[in-house]
Design an enzyme around this catalytic site. Sequence first.
Site, PDB file in Angstrom:
ATOM      1  N   TYR A  71       3.673  -7.231   2.991  1.00  0.00           N
ATOM      2  CA  TYR A  71       3.496  -5.503   3.425  1.00  0.00           C
ATOM      3  C   TYR A  71       2.705  -4.593   3.072  1.00  0.00           C
ATOM      4  O   TYR A  71       2.038  -4.606   1.616  1.00  0.00           O
ATOM      5  CB  TYR A  71       4.607  -5.182   2.223  1.00  0.00           C
ATOM      6  CG  TYR A  71       6.167  -5.729   2.229  1.00  0.00           C
ATOM      7  CD1 TYR A  71       6.006  -5.833   3.588  1.00  0.00           C
ATOM      8  CD2 TYR A  71       7.114  -7.039   1.436  1.00  0.00           C
ATOM      9  CE1 TYR A  71       7.826  -6.577   4.311  1.00  0.00           C
ATOM     10  CE2 TYR A  71       7.593  -7.492   2.385  1.00  0.00           C
ATOM     11  CZ  TYR A  71       8.265  -6.678   2.984  1.00  0.00           C
ATOM     12  OH  TYR A  71       9.297  -7.847   3.718  1.00  0.00           O
TER      13      TYR A  71
ATOM     14  N   ARG B  19      15.287   9.510 -32.567  1.00  0.00           N
ATOM     15  CA  ARG B  19      15.628   9.308 -31.401  1.00  0.00           C
ATOM     16  C   ARG B  19      16.828   9.067 -32.201  1.00  0.00           C
ATOM     17  O   ARG B  19      17.961   9.605 -32.032  1.00  0.00           O
ATOM     18  CB  ARG B  19      14.836   7.529 -31.380  1.00  0.00           C
ATOM     19  CG  ARG B  19      15.423   7.348 -29.600  1.00  0.00           C
ATOM     20  CD  ARG B  19      14.768   6.105 -28.806  1.00  0.00           C
ATOM     21  NE  ARG B  19      14.837   5.128 -30.122  1.00  0.00           N
ATOM     22  CZ  ARG B  19      14.365   4.001 -30.236  1.00  0.00           C
ATOM     23  NH1 ARG B  19      13.837   3.133 -29.399  1.00  0.00           N
ATOM     24  NH2 ARG B  19      14.652   2.830 -31.466  1.00  0.00           N
TER      25      ARG B  19
ATOM     26  N   LYS C 236      18.670  -8.660 -29.039  1.00  0.00           N
ATOM     27  CA  LYS C 236      18.980  -7.466 -28.214  1.00  0.00           C
ATOM     28  C   LYS C 236      18.625  -8.064 -27.007  1.00  0.00           C
ATOM     29  O   LYS C 236      17.864  -8.674 -26.637  1.00  0.00           O
ATOM     30  CB  LYS C 236      18.691  -5.892 -28.640  1.00  0.00           C
ATOM     31  CG  LYS C 236      17.123  -5.843 -28.251  1.00  0.00           C
ATOM     32  CD  LYS C 236      16.929  -4.647 -29.168  1.00  0.00           C
ATOM     33  CE  LYS C 236      15.203  -4.238 -29.020  1.00  0.00           C
ATOM     34  NZ  LYS C 236      15.304  -2.485 -30.016  1.00  0.00           N
TER      35      LYS C 236
END
Length: 357
Positions: A254, A130, A35
């Site tokens: 940053y 699930r 998958k």
Amino acid sequence: MPRPILAAIDTRAMAHNLARVRHLCSSARIHAVVKADAYGHGIAAARQGFSEADGFSLIEIERAIELRQLGWRGPILLLEGCFSALDWQAASEHRFDVVVHTDEQIATLATTPLSRRVNVHVKFNTGMNRLGFSPGRSRDVLTRLSSNAAVGELTLMTHFARADEPDQHLEQLKRFRDLSDGLPYATSVANSAACFDFERVGGDWVRPGIMLYGATPFSHATRPAAALGLIPVMTLSTEIIGIQHLRPGDAVGYGGTYVAGKPERIAVIAAGYADGYPRHAPTGTPILVGGHRTRLVGRVSMDKITVDVTDLPLAQVGTKVELWGANLPVDEVAEAAGTIGYELLTAVAPRVPRLLR
Ligand SMILES: *Cc1c(COP(=O)(O)O)cnc(C)c1O
């Protein structure tokens, strides 16, 4: 010239890891789990590297069709099953085996005309909560499926929530055995972690994923991939594209989150979060520059990261960098970034070329 970032895929390492499963689970047939584009490695690599598997299993029906186009004629299992009548028809046409975990899927199957029977893996919820039918419904569900003429072979399956922790899968295993013992159906239980406990877990099929790619299903700190006899499949590499010389007090990148404490040499590297390098990787995350281990400093940006090369005077523009792979376990980088190898591998972006070796 393309940008230097590259994911080299070692198909021989894939075959080695599959052989490792074969050794651990010698009586079972292996459904190689592919998958998420083979955990980020690409379906073509999986077709080649896992050609000795007994079957493939995945979520995405388009990728399953691609596997057929790549010449795979053996079993292919759709792990979340079908989402529509059209999926059932495609599954029947392409001879895909299908997980069934809801009454809605049984109902769609019952009303969809199919050209050929479909083999079904019936999924039971033994504690993960699930997907799957509760074990108490097994008689009813199996009766309905076995009385449907469109259903071929039935296999019983379940999935563990905590097979990566010692003995934490045994309760789920007991519930599964209570429902499956004595029934005339094949079974499929083990994920990668449970393959390492195959003597107790058993099953006619196993469904390893992450271990096939050479990463650990356990915590890297306690059971790293190398100690499990696994070989890394993906090496994500790039190059230095700039060098900066910092004075004490100079900040990098940053947010200026990293400030040099002394004169420092910083390499700028062509890899960022838009390539799949985790933005949460903090200062100190390990990285290999010219084969030497050093540390990320400052914030990961979209296309670049910055690395301390003060003690690597030979590092210059063009020097090779390994972000993870053959010489730096992906699980170690993941641990530094507060995640797991699974997430890093599956997040490698489409813009990163995959090179099969
Ligand atoms: C993803 C998946 C697996 C493979 O899990 P790993 O931990 O990668 O071995 C097995 N079974 C099912 C149902 C899955 O969804």
